[in-house]
Design a protein around this motif. Structure first.
Motif, PDB file in Angstrom:
ATOM      1  N   THR A  30      12.401  -7.665   5.002  1.00 29.72           N
ATOM      2  CA  THR A  30      11.398  -7.031   4.148  1.00 29.72           C
ATOM      3  C   THR A  30      11.217  -7.867   2.889  1.00 29.72           C
ATOM      4  O   THR A  30      12.103  -8.642   2.498  1.00 29.72           O
ATOM      5  CB  THR A  30      11.827  -5.606   3.764  1.00 29.72           C
ATOM      6  OG1 THR A  30      13.100  -5.656   3.107  1.00 29.72           O
ATOM      7  CG2 THR A  30      11.952  -4.727   5.002  1.00 29.72           C
ATOM      8  N   ARG A  71       6.751  -6.252  12.424  1.00 29.13           N
ATOM      9  CA  ARG A  71       7.634  -5.231  11.905  1.00 29.13           C
ATOM     10  C   ARG A  71       7.498  -3.981  12.740  1.00 29.13           C
ATOM     11  O   ARG A  71       6.574  -3.824  13.537  1.00 29.13           O
ATOM     12  CB  ARG A  71       7.293  -4.909  10.442  1.00 29.13           C
ATOM     13  CG  ARG A  71       7.452  -6.095   9.481  1.00 29.13           C
ATOM     14  CD  ARG A  71       6.897  -5.724   8.128  1.00 29.13           C
ATOM     15  NE  ARG A  71       7.061  -6.796   7.163  1.00 29.13           N
ATOM     16  CZ  ARG A  71       6.496  -6.806   5.972  1.00 29.13           C
ATOM     17  NH1 ARG A  71       5.730  -5.810   5.606  1.00 29.13           N
ATOM     18  NH2 ARG A  71       6.697  -7.801   5.141  1.00 29.13           N
ATOM     19  N   ASP A  91       1.307 -11.194   5.834  1.00 27.06           N
ATOM     20  CA  ASP A  91       1.867  -9.884   6.153  1.00 27.06           C
ATOM     21  C   ASP A  91       1.526  -9.476   7.574  1.00 27.06           C
ATOM     22  O   ASP A  91       2.322  -8.820   8.259  1.00 27.06           O
ATOM     23  CB  ASP A  91       1.349  -8.842   5.167  1.00 27.06           C
ATOM     24  CG  ASP A  91       1.844  -9.117   3.752  1.00 27.06           C
ATOM     25  OD1 ASP A  91       1.247  -8.581   2.828  1.00 27.06           O
ATOM     26  OD2 ASP A  91       2.822  -9.866   3.596  1.00 27.06           O
ATOM     27  N   ASP A 123       7.468   6.289   4.866  1.00 26.60           N
ATOM     28  CA  ASP A 123       7.854   4.972   4.373  1.00 26.60           C
ATOM     29  C   ASP A 123       7.028   4.527   3.180  1.00 26.60           C
ATOM     30  O   ASP A 123       7.400   3.571   2.508  1.00 26.60           O
ATOM     31  CB  ASP A 123       7.720   3.920   5.483  1.00 26.60           C
ATOM     32  CG  ASP A 123       8.743   4.141   6.581  1.00 26.60           C
ATOM     33  OD1 ASP A 123       9.779   4.760   6.289  1.00 26.60           O
ATOM     34  OD2 ASP A 123       8.501   3.707   7.717  1.00 26.60           O
ATOM     35  N   SER A 145       6.316   2.127  -1.734  1.00 27.73           N
ATOM     36  CA  SER A 145       6.414   1.520  -0.403  1.00 27.73           C
ATOM     37  C   SER A 145       7.854   1.097  -0.186  1.00 27.73           C
ATOM     38  O   SER A 145       8.452   0.416  -1.026  1.00 27.73           O
ATOM     39  CB  SER A 145       5.482   0.309  -0.280  1.00 27.73           C
ATOM     40  OG  SER A 145       5.714  -0.374   0.937  1.00 27.73           O
ATOM     41  N   HIS A 173      16.415  -1.827   2.872  1.00 28.72           N
ATOM     42  CA  HIS A 173      16.491  -1.385   4.256  1.00 28.72           C
ATOM     43  C   HIS A 173      16.974   0.057   4.296  1.00 28.72           C
ATOM     44  O   HIS A 173      17.920   0.422   3.592  1.00 28.72           O
ATOM     45  CB  HIS A 173      17.437  -2.285   5.056  1.00 28.72           C
ATOM     46  CG  HIS A 173      17.094  -3.744   4.963  1.00 28.72           C
ATOM     47  ND1 HIS A 173      16.288  -4.376   5.871  1.00 28.72           N
ATOM     48  CD2 HIS A 173      17.421  -4.679   4.041  1.00 28.72           C
ATOM     49  CE1 HIS A 173      16.146  -5.654   5.538  1.00 28.72           C
ATOM     50  NE2 HIS A 173      16.840  -5.853   4.422  1.00 28.72           N
ATOM     51  N   ARG A 214       8.910  -1.034   1.897  1.00 27.49           N
ATOM     52  CA  ARG A 214       9.016  -2.438   2.288  1.00 27.49           C
ATOM     53  C   ARG A 214       8.599  -3.416   1.200  1.00 27.49           C
ATOM     54  O   ARG A 214       9.019  -4.572   1.230  1.00 27.49           O
ATOM     55  CB  ARG A 214       8.178  -2.688   3.534  1.00 27.49           C
ATOM     56  CG  ARG A 214       8.627  -1.859   4.734  1.00 27.49           C
ATOM     57  CD  ARG A 214       7.726  -2.089   5.921  1.00 27.49           C
ATOM     58  NE  ARG A 214       8.209  -1.356   7.100  1.00 27.49           N
ATOM     59  CZ  ARG A 214       7.597  -1.347   8.266  1.00 27.49           C
ATOM     60  NH1 ARG A 214       6.477  -2.025   8.428  1.00 27.49           N
ATOM     61  NH2 ARG A 214       8.095  -0.657   9.277  1.00 27.49           N
ATOM     62  N   THR A 215       7.772  -2.985   0.263  1.00 29.83           N
ATOM     63  CA  THR A 215       7.231  -3.928  -0.718  1.00 29.83           C
ATOM     64  C   THR A 215       7.523  -3.552  -2.156  1.00 29.83           C
ATOM     65  O   THR A 215       7.449  -4.408  -3.031  1.00 29.83           O
ATOM     66  CB  THR A 215       5.703  -4.047  -0.543  1.00 29.83           C
ATOM     67  OG1 THR A 215       5.101  -2.745  -0.701  1.00 29.83           O
ATOM     68  CG2 THR A 215       5.361  -4.573   0.839  1.00 29.83           C
ATOM     69  N   ALA A 245       5.057   1.550  10.568  1.00 29.48           N
ATOM     70  CA  ALA A 245       5.418   2.339   9.390  1.00 29.48           C
ATOM     71  C   ALA A 245       5.060   3.799   9.609  1.00 29.48           C
ATOM     72  O   ALA A 245       4.035   4.131  10.204  1.00 29.48           O
ATOM     73  CB  ALA A 245       4.705   1.797   8.154  1.00 29.48           C
TER      74      ALA A 245
END
Length: 808
Positions: free
Chosen positions: A633, A422, A417, A429, A506, A638, A508-509, A425
């Protein structure tokens, strides 16, 4: 007289300086001072064993082999232009100024080599006997559509400037559009240079025009004067001898400039297009895109050689070919015109009744993939354990709390990660944007004794809410702190207005539950083309076009099926018609993604879902694209962008037929003539096609913000986020965040006006704003084929409804 006695003097010192060319006895310090930071020379070190054994003769031989290979490649590229029945070199002559005469410019080029030919408005051929070549001129008017179509199939593009009139907004739009769509070799010429008086001012005019062109194309330092016979002759020499640079996306397909169109006289006949095959071999099994007419199937391909001249006695007689020579016909592998997969077979009613499940009534918003607070019994909180990767829930019971396994796998995941670059954040986010916890302090408990909550008067509360939002609106205009923030009316129920939205820990995850989206997805979504491995599918389709088909350079008749009769009325011979063979599957629809960059020439922001005209390769569409953040991601989710601001880049998404490869894309927008450059059309963005994907989730975010009403340590009373008790209970599972990075959760509701008490991981500032993020999947809209000229005057399109679905 005795000669003067030479004076003698001793040396000032007996120290002998060391010889600089001898370094055997030099110390390490002396060598270090001599090097002064220079990189040690690697002279004599061979990189590979093959280089170590190569002698000087072998190296010369290898260089000669490279030269011969390059020469063969050059001959292969130009072989299509050599021979008796060779293909002509296509030359597009594009005027950039209002007073440029294209016919006079072509006549000047022909006269420089004493070529006698009549100049017409349509494309025509001339034979250049001096260089044993054929040229096909494509004269166009000052029309954006015709200029782009001609430059798309031209081997050489000649921009014609004027010595007296400057390039206007339309001329610059033509330059930028042709440049961004991709073009082959470019030349620039100037007309009416002899009219400049005095004559000594002409070099300055040419220098000014060269400076203008190098702004768009840095390599265009030479400006040819069409009034000079010598310079016209030099330009003709370059046209006949220079190898065209070509266009990458065009050379991967078979394409053709249509010389002649034969319309059917009866219903049983087919429309016949005549031209010379270029690019790759033309296959009858593949579909063809003809200009803006549409996509058609090929019935057959026949040879169309030009009449040959033979000498019979003293007369020269032109011989016409008698029999029809069929070169290729489609077989069972021919592509069909279906752009969607067939509809799925519906199950019987009995089977459907057995699979129907009664919808369960939920008591809370969806957070990640679970509805919290929906069970009748209260769940007991279980502290999370640190477990190895891949441990099941059954195996987790065998790990004691005081025993820790190796954390190597967890550390590897964290390292991966960290290596993934990226964007930083933000607190909204999710977990990545939250600040670190404050150190534990010796103070009162986090849960102080409850205080009596006094519910405010409704009139006073409404006045305070209006004053708070008015102050906040001014701050948002200045700083744009919360671009996704919405304001709910006190009489509107948040759980009904935001019924389609969910929470994410999250962005992104967190996993995205696609089952919740099925009731809202478009009807055609399940019938779109699904591509599991884009790279392999693209390579397979491109390699398939390398073998077979009618050889390039062959003049053919192409018989098309089911061409609408209405096209004959709108057909104009002076406009160039192009034909491109589509690769396999390029007629099937899917969710397309494009890298899009806002053009610096257009000063306004582009709103998402606003109507744009896009050109991708040989096709044009009318689209209403969605904008989202670029990048990769873990969950393929997105964030949706409501605007594409100047200087920004994003991903534009819509549904339409796929185009294999990185094809340049242009985005035009209809504007009022008073705005910008005075044209009804502007080039607002450019981009490149990237891998399509139906699994890419575009999540629209809305932010509900509240005001800290009462702060006691880490316990805060918040108002103005919700306006009734039921909404607080519904969104109770969502994590709270502040602009300064604090994280918290809803503890309990207070009263009936939407006040609630929340716990945070640290002290918050009274000027801080508390927010909660909600997400909803938005679906790309379908593209419609574009027909007609680009710069046609049109009624302005109302844009008020473009963002109607922002919150719905």
């Amino acid at each position: 007289m005795p000669s003067a006695v030479a004076t003698h003097s001793h040396r000032p010192t007996t120290k002998v300086l060391p010889k600089s060319f001898k370094s055997k006895k030099a110390t390490k310090g002396a060598l270090r001072d001599q090097a002064k930071g220079k990189v040690p020379n690697e002279k004599g070190q061979r990189k590979t064993p093959h280089q170590q054994v190569m002698s000087k003769f072998d190296r010369r031989n290898q260089a000669k082999q490279r030269q011969l290979t390059k020469h063969k490649e050059h001959q292969k590229e130009t072989s299509i232009f050599s021979g008796r029945d060779s293909a002509p070199r296509i030359v597009a002559v594009v005027p950039l100024c209002a007073d440029v005469n294209v016919s006079t410019a072509i006549q000047s080029l022909n006269n420089s080599l004493d070529i006698e030919s009549e100049v017409v408005e349509t494309s025509f051929r001339v034979s250049v006997d001096r260089f044993k070549q054929k040229l096909q001129y494509v004269p166009v008017k000052r029309d954006l559509t015709a200029s782009m179509d001609a430059a798309r199939v031209a081997d050489y593009v000649i921009f014609v400037l004027s010595s007296e009139v400057e390039v206007d907004a339309l001329g610059e739009l033509i330059i930028r559009s042709i440049e961004n769509q991709g073009m082959s070799t470019l030349f620039t010429a100037v007309q009416n240079l002899d009219k400049i008086q005095p004559a000594k001012a002409r070099p300055d005019v040419v220098k000014s025009l060269a400076s203008f062109m190098t702004h768009f194309h840095p390599g265009q330092e030479k400006i040819y004067s069409l009034d000079s016979r010598q310079e016209c002759s030099n330009l003709m020499r370059s046209l006949c001898t220079t190898t065209p640079k070509g266009i990458n996306w065009r050379d991967q397909r078979s394409w053709m400039l249509v010389d002649q169109v034969q319309w059917p006289s009866t219903e049983n006949e087919s429309t016949v297009l005549t031209g010379v095959v270029r690019g790759k071999g033309l296959k009858a099994d593949r579909l063809v895109q003809v200009g803006d007419w549409g996509t058609f199937q090929i019935e057959k391909i026949t040879a169309a050689p030009l009449p040959t001249k033979s000498r019979k006695g003293d007369a020269i007689v032109a011989e016409e070919p008698q029999a029809e020579n069929i070169l290729e016909v489609p077989d069972k592998d021919q592509d069909d015109l279906a752009d969607l997969a067939p509809e799925e077979v519906m199950m019987d009613d009995a089977e459907m009744e057995g699979n129907v499940e009664e919808p369960t009534k939920q008591k809370g918003v969806l957070l990640d993939d679970h509805h919290y607070f929906s069970e009748e019994e209260r769940e007991e909180y279980t502290a999370p354990k640190k477990l190895p990767k891949g441990t099941s829930s059954y195996q987790a019971a065998w790990f004691l709390d005081d025993v820790s396994d190796s954390e190597s796998e967890l550390d590897d995941q964290e390292m991966e990660d960290a290596q993934d670059e990226r964007l930083p954040a933000a607190p909204e986010d999710g977990m990545e944007g939250i600040a670190h916890k404050e150190p534990t302090e010796a103070a009162m408990s986090e849960y102080p004794q409850s205080e009596m909550f006094v519910e405010p008067n409704e009139d006073d509360d409404a006045e305070q809410l209006e004053a708070y939002r008015a102050r906040k609106r001014d701050e948002a205009e200045d700083d744009k702190e919360f671009p996704d923030e919405i304001e709910l009316h006190p009489n509107v129920l948040a759980r009904e207005r935001l019924a389609k939205y969910r929470g994410l820990k999250s962005l992104r995850t967190s996993p995205w539950n696609t089952e919740e989206d099925k009731p809202f997805q478009p009807q055609e979504w399940s019938r779109l083309l699904q591509i599991s491995d884009y790279q392999s599918s693209r390579n397979r389709s491109v390699r398939e076009a390398l073998v077979g088909g009618v050889a390039p350079g062959t003049r053919v008749h192409i018989y098309l099926k089911d061409v609408p009769k209405d096209l004959e009325k709108s057909y104009t011979p002076s406009r160039p018609i192009t034909l491109f063979s589509l690769l396999r599957h390029e007629n099937k629809k899917t969710s397309l993604n494009f890298d899009i960059t806002h053009k610096e020439d257009y000063e306004k922001s582009v709103k998402a879902k606003e109507e744009l005209i896009v050109q991708c390769g040989p096709r044009r569409f009318v689209i209403n694209p969605l904008f989202s953040l670029p990048g990769n991601t873990e969950n393929d989710v997105h964030k949706y962008c409501r605007y594409l601001h100047p200087g920004q880049s994003a991903i534009a998404t819509f549904t339409g037929p796929i185009t294999w490869g990185s094809v340049p894309t242009l985005f035009f927008k209809r504007t009022n003539a008073e705005d910008g450059n005075g044209l009804p059309l502007q080039l607002v963005a450019t981009g490149t096609a990237r891998a399509p994907s139906t699994s890419r989730v575009i999540a629209k975010r809305v932010i509900l913000t509240g005001h800290p009403y009462h702060i006691h340590k880490k316990v805060v009373t918040i108002r103005y986020m919700f306006f009734n008790r039921e909404d607080v209970e519904w969104f109770k599972a969502l994590p709270l965040w502040t602009k300064r990075g604090r994280a918290g959760y809803i503890k309990e509701t207070l009263g009936t006006h939407g006040y609630f008490k929340a716990n945070f991981d640290g002290r918050i500032n009274p000027q801080d704003a508390v927010g909660v993020s909600l997400y909803k999947r938005v679906w790309p809209r379908n593209a419609v084929p574009f027909t007609g000229p680009l710069l046609e005057e049109e009624a302005p399109i109302p844009q008020d409804d473009a963002m109607e679905e922002d919150i719905q």
